[in-house]
Design a protein around this motif. Sequence first.
Motif, PDB file in Angstrom:
ATOM      1  N   THR A  65      56.132 -13.318  97.841  1.00 52.98           N
ATOM      2  CA  THR A  65      57.577 -13.110  97.957  1.00 52.98           C
ATOM      3  C   THR A  65      58.239 -14.185  98.800  1.00 52.98           C
ATOM      4  OG1 THR A  65      57.306 -11.709  99.908  1.00 52.98           O
ATOM      5  CG2 THR A  65      57.368 -10.612  97.767  1.00 52.98           C
ATOM      6  N   GLY A  66      57.474 -15.149  99.252  1.00 57.85           N
ATOM      7  CA  GLY A  66      57.964 -16.144 100.201  1.00 57.85           C
ATOM      8  C   GLY A  66      59.241 -16.848  99.810  1.00 57.85           C
ATOM      9  N   ARG A  67      59.433 -17.165  98.555  1.00 56.86           N
ATOM     10  CA  ARG A  67      60.604 -17.926  98.122  1.00 56.86           C
ATOM     11  C   ARG A  67      61.680 -17.045  97.490  1.00 56.86           C
ATOM     12  NH1 ARG A  67      60.026 -21.615 101.316  1.00 56.86           N
ATOM     13  NH2 ARG A  67      58.311 -23.042 101.004  1.00 56.86           N
ATOM     14  N   MET A  68      61.518 -15.747  97.519  1.00 52.98           N
ATOM     15  CA  MET A  68      62.486 -14.866  96.852  1.00 52.98           C
ATOM     16  C   MET A  68      63.888 -14.987  97.449  1.00 52.98           C
ATOM     17  SD  MET A  68      61.368 -13.517  94.164  1.00 52.98           S
ATOM     18  CE  MET A  68      62.698 -12.374  93.854  1.00 52.98           C
ATOM     19  N   ALA A  69      63.976 -15.139  98.765  1.00 59.54           N
ATOM     20  CA  ALA A  69      65.306 -15.268  99.384  1.00 59.54           C
ATOM     21  C   ALA A  69      66.000 -16.537  98.894  1.00 59.54           C
ATOM     22  CB  ALA A  69      65.180 -15.270 100.906  1.00 59.54           C
ATOM     23  N   THR A  70      65.247 -17.625  98.789  1.00 52.05           N
ATOM     24  CA  THR A  70      65.807 -18.887  98.289  1.00 52.05           C
ATOM     25  C   THR A  70      66.197 -18.744  96.819  1.00 52.05           C
ATOM     26  OG1 THR A  70      64.360 -20.073  99.816  1.00 52.05           O
ATOM     27  CG2 THR A  70      65.370 -21.372  98.058  1.00 52.05           C
ATOM     28  N   VAL A  71      65.321 -18.113  96.030  1.00 54.58           N
ATOM     29  CA  VAL A  71      65.594 -17.907  94.609  1.00 54.58           C
ATOM     30  C   VAL A  71      66.874 -17.080  94.440  1.00 54.58           C
ATOM     31  CG1 VAL A  71      64.781 -16.655  92.558  1.00 54.58           C
ATOM     32  CG2 VAL A  71      63.235 -18.193  93.776  1.00 54.58           C
ATOM     33  N   MET A  72      66.998 -15.997  95.195  1.00 51.10           N
ATOM     34  CA  MET A  72      68.176 -15.135  95.068  1.00 51.10           C
ATOM     35  C   MET A  72      69.450 -15.871  95.488  1.00 51.10           C
ATOM     36  SD  MET A  72      67.061 -12.553  93.566  1.00 51.10           S
ATOM     37  CE  MET A  72      68.389 -11.383  93.655  1.00 51.10           C
ATOM     38  N   ALA A  73      69.366 -16.692  96.525  1.00 49.81           N
ATOM     39  CA  ALA A  73      70.538 -17.467  96.957  1.00 49.81           C
ATOM     40  C   ALA A  73      70.939 -18.478  95.885  1.00 49.81           C
ATOM     41  CB  ALA A  73      70.234 -18.175  98.278  1.00 49.81           C
ATOM     42  N   ASN A  74      69.947 -19.146  95.291  1.00 52.55           N
ATOM     43  CA  ASN A  74      70.229 -20.112  94.225  1.00 52.55           C
ATOM     44  C   ASN A  74      70.759 -19.414  92.963  1.00 52.55           C
ATOM     45  OD1 ASN A  74      69.531 -22.247  95.842  1.00 52.55           O
ATOM     46  ND2 ASN A  74      67.442 -22.396  95.056  1.00 52.55           N
ATOM     47  N   ALA A  75      70.246 -18.224  92.696  1.00 50.34           N
ATOM     48  CA  ALA A  75      70.724 -17.455  91.537  1.00 50.34           C
ATOM     49  C   ALA A  75      72.174 -17.038  91.743  1.00 50.34           C
ATOM     50  CB  ALA A  75      69.842 -16.238  91.309  1.00 50.34           C
ATOM     51  N   ALA A  76      72.517 -16.660  92.961  1.00 49.58           N
ATOM     52  CA  ALA A  76      73.895 -16.261  93.262  1.00 49.58           C
ATOM     53  C   ALA A  76      74.860 -17.421  93.055  1.00 49.58           C
ATOM     54  CB  ALA A  76      73.990 -15.735  94.690  1.00 49.58           C
ATOM     55  N   GLN A  77      74.409 -18.636  93.314  1.00 52.78           N
ATOM     56  CA  GLN A  77      75.251 -19.817  93.076  1.00 52.78           C
ATOM     57  C   GLN A  77      75.355 -20.128  91.582  1.00 52.78           C
ATOM     58  OE1 GLN A  77      73.491 -22.948  95.400  1.00 52.78           O
ATOM     59  NE2 GLN A  77      74.728 -22.464  97.209  1.00 52.78           N
ATOM     60  N   ALA A  78      74.230 -19.990  90.867  1.00 48.37           N
ATOM     61  CA  ALA A  78      74.199 -20.337  89.447  1.00 48.37           C
ATOM     62  C   ALA A  78      74.922 -19.306  88.582  1.00 48.37           C
ATOM     63  CB  ALA A  78      72.757 -20.486  88.971  1.00 48.37           C
ATOM     64  N   ALA A  79      74.850 -18.036  88.969  1.00 42.45           N
ATOM     65  CA  ALA A  79      75.469 -16.959  88.177  1.00 42.45           C
ATOM     66  C   ALA A  79      75.998 -15.890  89.125  1.00 42.45           C
ATOM     67  CB  ALA A  79      74.446 -16.385  87.209  1.00 42.45           C
ATOM     68  N   PRO A  80      77.119 -16.142  89.761  1.00 43.01           N
ATOM     69  CA  PRO A  80      77.643 -15.205  90.759  1.00 43.01           C
ATOM     70  C   PRO A  80      77.897 -13.805  90.191  1.00 43.01           C
ATOM     71  CG  PRO A  80      78.941 -17.242  90.699  1.00 43.01           C
ATOM     72  CD  PRO A  80      77.986 -17.280  89.550  1.00 43.01           C
ATOM     73  N   GLY A  81      77.332 -12.811  90.858  1.00 43.78           N
ATOM     74  CA  GLY A  81      77.568 -11.412  90.499  1.00 43.78           C
ATOM     75  C   GLY A  81      76.915 -10.931  89.217  1.00 43.78           C
ATOM     76  N   ALA A  82      76.058 -11.738  88.601  1.00 42.30           N
ATOM     77  CA  ALA A  82      75.427 -11.337  87.337  1.00 42.30           C
ATOM     78  C   ALA A  82      74.389 -10.236  87.582  1.00 42.30           C
ATOM     79  CB  ALA A  82      74.745 -12.538  86.682  1.00 42.30           C
ATOM     80  N   PRO A  83      74.337  -9.233  86.715  1.00 47.76           N
ATOM     81  CA  PRO A  83      73.308  -8.200  86.854  1.00 47.76           C
ATOM     82  C   PRO A  83      71.929  -8.757  86.485  1.00 47.76           C
ATOM     83  CG  PRO A  83      74.718  -7.737  84.953  1.00 47.76           C
ATOM     84  CD  PRO A  83      75.264  -8.946  85.627  1.00 47.76           C
ATOM     85  N   ILE A  84      70.923  -8.362  87.244  1.00 52.95           N
ATOM     86  CA  ILE A  84      69.549  -8.809  86.992  1.00 52.95           C
ATOM     87  C   ILE A  84      68.829  -7.723  86.203  1.00 52.95           C
ATOM     88  CG2 ILE A  84      67.348  -9.491  88.022  1.00 52.95           C
ATOM     89  CD1 ILE A  84      68.961 -10.451  90.468  1.00 52.95           C
ATOM     90  N   ASP A  85      68.385  -8.064  84.989  1.00 56.32           N
ATOM     91  CA  ASP A  85      67.654  -7.109  84.160  1.00 56.32           C
ATOM     92  C   ASP A  85      66.206  -6.982  84.599  1.00 56.32           C
ATOM     93  OD1 ASP A  85      69.965  -6.766  82.729  1.00 56.32           O
ATOM     94  OD2 ASP A  85      69.252  -7.723  80.890  1.00 56.32           O
ATOM     95  N   LYS A  86      65.586  -8.124  84.879  1.00 55.09           N
ATOM     96  CA  LYS A  86      64.190  -8.089  85.336  1.00 55.09           C
ATOM     97  C   LYS A  86      63.853  -9.396  86.027  1.00 55.09           C
ATOM     98  CE  LYS A  86      62.275  -9.360  80.830  1.00 55.09           C
ATOM     99  NZ  LYS A  86      61.408  -8.959  79.727  1.00 55.09           N
ATOM    100  N   ILE A  87      62.826  -9.302  86.875  1.00 55.55           N
ATOM    101  CA  ILE A  87      62.315 -10.471  87.587  1.00 55.55           C
ATOM    102  C   ILE A  87      60.844 -10.597  87.234  1.00 55.55           C
ATOM    103  CG2 ILE A  87      61.827 -11.505  89.838  1.00 55.55           C
ATOM    104  CD1 ILE A  87      64.205  -9.895  90.955  1.00 55.55           C
ATOM    105  N   THR A  88      60.437 -11.795  86.828  1.00 53.05           N
ATOM    106  CA  THR A  88      59.034 -12.061  86.516  1.00 53.05           C
ATOM    107  C   THR A  88      58.537 -13.137  87.470  1.00 53.05           C
ATOM    108  OG1 THR A  88      59.508 -11.630  84.193  1.00 53.05           O
ATOM    109  CG2 THR A  88      57.423 -12.719  84.687  1.00 53.05           C
ATOM    110  N   ILE A  89      57.418 -12.846  88.122  1.00 48.15           N
ATOM    111  CA  ILE A  89      56.816 -13.808  89.044  1.00 48.15           C
ATOM    112  C   ILE A  89      55.488 -14.252  88.439  1.00 48.15           C
ATOM    113  CG2 ILE A  89      55.928 -14.188  91.372  1.00 48.15           C
ATOM    114  CD1 ILE A  89      57.793 -11.905  92.295  1.00 48.15           C
ATOM    115  N   GLU A  90      55.356 -15.528  88.135  1.00 47.49           N
ATOM    116  CA  GLU A  90      54.122 -16.085  87.589  1.00 47.49           C
ATOM    117  C   GLU A  90      53.519 -16.987  88.652  1.00 47.49           C
ATOM    118  OE1 GLU A  90      54.588 -17.662  83.575  1.00 47.49           O
ATOM    119  OE2 GLU A  90      56.432 -16.487  83.435  1.00 47.49           O
ATOM    120  N   LEU A  91      52.391 -16.577  89.186  1.00 46.65           N
ATOM    121  CA  LEU A  91      51.779 -17.282  90.310  1.00 46.65           C
ATOM    122  C   LEU A  91      50.688 -18.257  89.886  1.00 46.65           C
ATOM    123  CD1 LEU A  91      51.524 -14.157  92.606  1.00 46.65           C
ATOM    124  CD2 LEU A  91      53.214 -15.990  92.734  1.00 46.65           C
TER     125      LEU A  91
END
Length: 188
Positions: A65-91
């Motif tokens: 989960t280390g980069r989730m905060a960065t991912v969420m911040a970048n997602a908020a910039q790319a698509a402000p207020g968009a609903p998230i249907d699902k999150i897939t993490i491929e490690l």
Amino acid sequence: MPTPAFWRQWHRWIGAPAALFLAFAALTGVLVAATEFFGEDESLREANRTLVSAVTTSAPADAWTGRMATVMANAAQAAPGAPIDKITIELKGQAPVITLALGRPAGGEDKRLIFDARTGALLRTDGYADKPFINRVHSGEAFGDGGLVFAMIWGLALLALTVSGFALYWRLAGANRAQRTGLKRWFF
């Protein structure tokens, strides 16, 4: 017991109209299989199959989960207020990713944001659909509920053709089976 004429008649009546839909199902099935076999996702799965993930069940939570905060911040910039249907993490693999599948505010699918799992940087934005279009065409779903009902009907037609064809074969093969030998006993 029904006669061979009965089975032939039913086989023809079901087979003639069903042939069009069975050909459609066969063609779209080949396209689904080819898309799956030759697709980019399959190449990636094959490349990653023999690799071992660095993250294990005993790894600390921040390992995945280390980069989730960065991912969420970048997602908020790319698509402000968009609903998230699902999150897939491929490690696993050379380029681990975190994918956010975004919906539309009024419902339905919109787009996918693909982030680098190591840095949280946005790599690309793709279209997002719950299922690939060719899969929805093959199942009849692309044509609404009526398409799904039609798909069930042509599936039942295939079953009916199989039963009536087997009955015809068995009756015709059985007529003179005792007089034939070897493979000719079953394949006439």
